[in-house]
Design a protein around this motif. Structure first.
Motif, PDB file in Angstrom:
ATOM      1  N   GLN A   1       0.402   4.604   5.218  1.00 27.57           N
ATOM      2  CA  GLN A   1       0.364   6.037   4.920  1.00 27.57           C
ATOM      3  C   GLN A   1       1.528   6.766   5.585  1.00 27.57           C
TER       4      GLN A   1
ATOM      5  N   ARG B   1      -4.454   0.470  -5.241  1.00 33.25           N
ATOM      6  CA  ARG B   1      -4.403   0.999  -3.868  1.00 33.25           C
ATOM      7  C   ARG B   1      -5.736   0.802  -3.162  1.00 33.25           C
ATOM      8  N   ASP B   2      -6.819   1.197  -3.813  1.00 30.82           N
ATOM      9  CA  ASP B   2      -8.139   1.109  -3.183  1.00 30.82           C
ATOM     10  C   ASP B   2      -8.568  -0.343  -2.971  1.00 30.82           C
TER      11      ASP B   2
ATOM     12  N   LEU C   1       0.829  -1.207   0.000  1.00 31.28           N
ATOM     13  CA  LEU C   1       0.000   0.000   0.000  1.00 31.28           C
ATOM     14  C   LEU C   1       0.859   1.250   0.000  1.00 31.28           C
TER      15      LEU C   1
ATOM     16  N   MET D   1      -6.664  -1.625   0.085  1.00 30.51           N
ATOM     17  CA  MET D   1      -7.135  -1.063   1.349  1.00 30.51           C
ATOM     18  C   MET D   1      -8.349  -1.811   1.888  1.00 30.51           C
TER      19      MET D   1
ATOM     20  N   SER E   1       0.597   3.888  -3.104  1.00 29.29           N
ATOM     21  CA  SER E   1       0.288   5.288  -2.799  1.00 29.29           C
ATOM     22  C   SER E   1       1.327   6.213  -3.423  1.00 29.29           C
TER      23      SER E   1
ATOM     24  N   MET F   1      -7.353  -4.557   4.270  1.00 25.78           N
ATOM     25  CA  MET F   1      -6.453  -4.223   5.369  1.00 25.78           C
ATOM     26  C   MET F   1      -7.195  -3.622   6.557  1.00 25.78           C
TER      27      MET F   1
ATOM     28  N   GLN G   1      -3.145  -1.061   9.775  1.00 25.08           N
ATOM     29  CA  GLN G   1      -2.236  -1.332   8.653  1.00 25.08           C
ATOM     30  C   GLN G   1      -2.242  -0.174   7.653  1.00 25.08           C
ATOM     31  N   ILE G   2      -3.419   0.351   7.388  1.00 26.56           N
ATOM     32  CA  ILE G   2      -3.526   1.469   6.451  1.00 26.56           C
ATOM     33  C   ILE G   2      -2.790   2.690   6.988  1.00 26.56           C
ATOM     34  N   SER G   3      -2.945   2.978   8.265  1.00 24.32           N
ATOM     35  CA  SER G   3      -2.267   4.125   8.881  1.00 24.32           C
ATOM     36  C   SER G   3      -0.750   3.965   8.807  1.00 24.32           C
TER      37      SER G   3
END
Length: 301
Positions: free
Chosen positions: A282, A266-267, A232, A270, A236, A273, A277-279
């Motif tokens: 990022q 990417r979407d 991810l 997400m 991104s 996840m 994990q996403i945080s």
């Protein structure tokens, strides 16, 4: 917001990396004036060098005419000055002359002559930009018969000199077994080298960016351990760098380039996840900075 901040930072780093060490001299002063947008001063400094038949000055003035920097935009005049430098063996000018022949700017379009000038700059001049221009010509048969083996040879030469675009092509070659033995580990190694730099061919869309390609490797666990967070992060970054359109059909047919865009990948990722994990992904994307990848290898005695 992320894209604007990231791209601004990346371009700033790229600009700083393009500036050579500070040292006094007419050429350095002229280049510094061009970089600063002080074209009056640049032309004054170049004038002195032109009186000495300096190929750097001829090349610089040619580029200024091509781009209309401090002088009226004029492809013919640009070609005239670039040709003077190219005839003296100045590799940057030889490559630019090749580009003008390829595009038919300032001269009648002649693809064979473009290849000739690219080869001079690539071979004798050792210029990576000319090497990938020559490789591109062989890849599609532009000005020379299509020769995929010859194309890959020149991509590898440019990759060994640090061209992110050529490194990315080498990754594609190893991932898909294109003119080489298929090897996911070797593909990942080349993608990793390219992805950690500012991509030097963002407009080339026959294959995805190296950031996209390494993200796909992390997502699928090919060539490396599967890691959705890293995947991810890289998807991104690929989107931030502008890898947002489907690839050209040529790439899809030649090396099975994935049709999905970086935002789509990417979407989709997400959705698989957790919020944590996403945080984390990022955060890693925000903190990423371009850097060279150094591989330490043991040496047997």
């Amino acid at each position: 917001m992320f894209r604007n901040r990231f791209v601004s930072f990346a371009l700033a780093v790229w600009a700083l990396a393009s500036v050579g060490p500070a040292c006094a001299g007419p050429q350095e002063d002229a280049q510094a004036a061009i970089d600063a947008g002080d074209y009056v001063k640049a032309l004054q400094l170049l004038g002195t060098l032109l009186d000495q038949d300096n190929p750097y000055a001829e090349h610089a003035l040619g580029v200024m005419y091509i781009k209309g920097l401090g002088v009226p935009q004029d492809d013919v005049m640009g070609m005239r000055w670039l040709r003077l430098a190219a005839d003296k063996g100045f590799a940057d000018a030889q490559n630019e002359v090749g580009v003008l022949y390829q595009q038919g700017r300032g001269v009648e379009r002649n693809l064979a002559d473009a290849v000739k000038w690219f080869r001079l700059a690539a071979d004798k001049g050792g210029l990576p930009l000319a090497q990938i221009n020559l490789a591109d010509c062989y890849l599609v048969g532009l000005g020379a018969p299509q020769n995929l083996a010859e194309a890959l040879k020149w991509y590898r030469i440019a990759a060994d000199q640090g061209s992110a675009y050529a490194e990315n092509v080498m990754g594609v070659a190893y991932e898909h077994g294109f003119q080489v033995t298929q090897d996911d580990g070797e593909a990942f190694r080349w993608y990793r080298r390219a992805a950690n730099k500012i991509y030097d061919r963002p407009g080339s869309t026959w294959i995805h960016s190296p950031q996209y390609n390494i993200a796909a490797m992390f997502a699928s666990g090919r060539g490396t351990a599967q890691d959705y967070v890293r995947a991810l992060m890289w998807f991104s970054l690929a989107a931030a760098f502008g890898d947002t359109k489907p690839p050209a059909q040529f790439g899809v047919e030649l090396v099975n380039t994935p049709k999905d865009t970086a935002p789509e990948q990417r979407d989709r990722l997400m959705a698989l996840m957790t919020g944590a994990q996403i945080s984390e992904a990022q955060r890693l994307a925000q903190e990423w900075r371009p850097h060279l990848v150094v591989t330490i290898q043991s040496q047997t005695k």
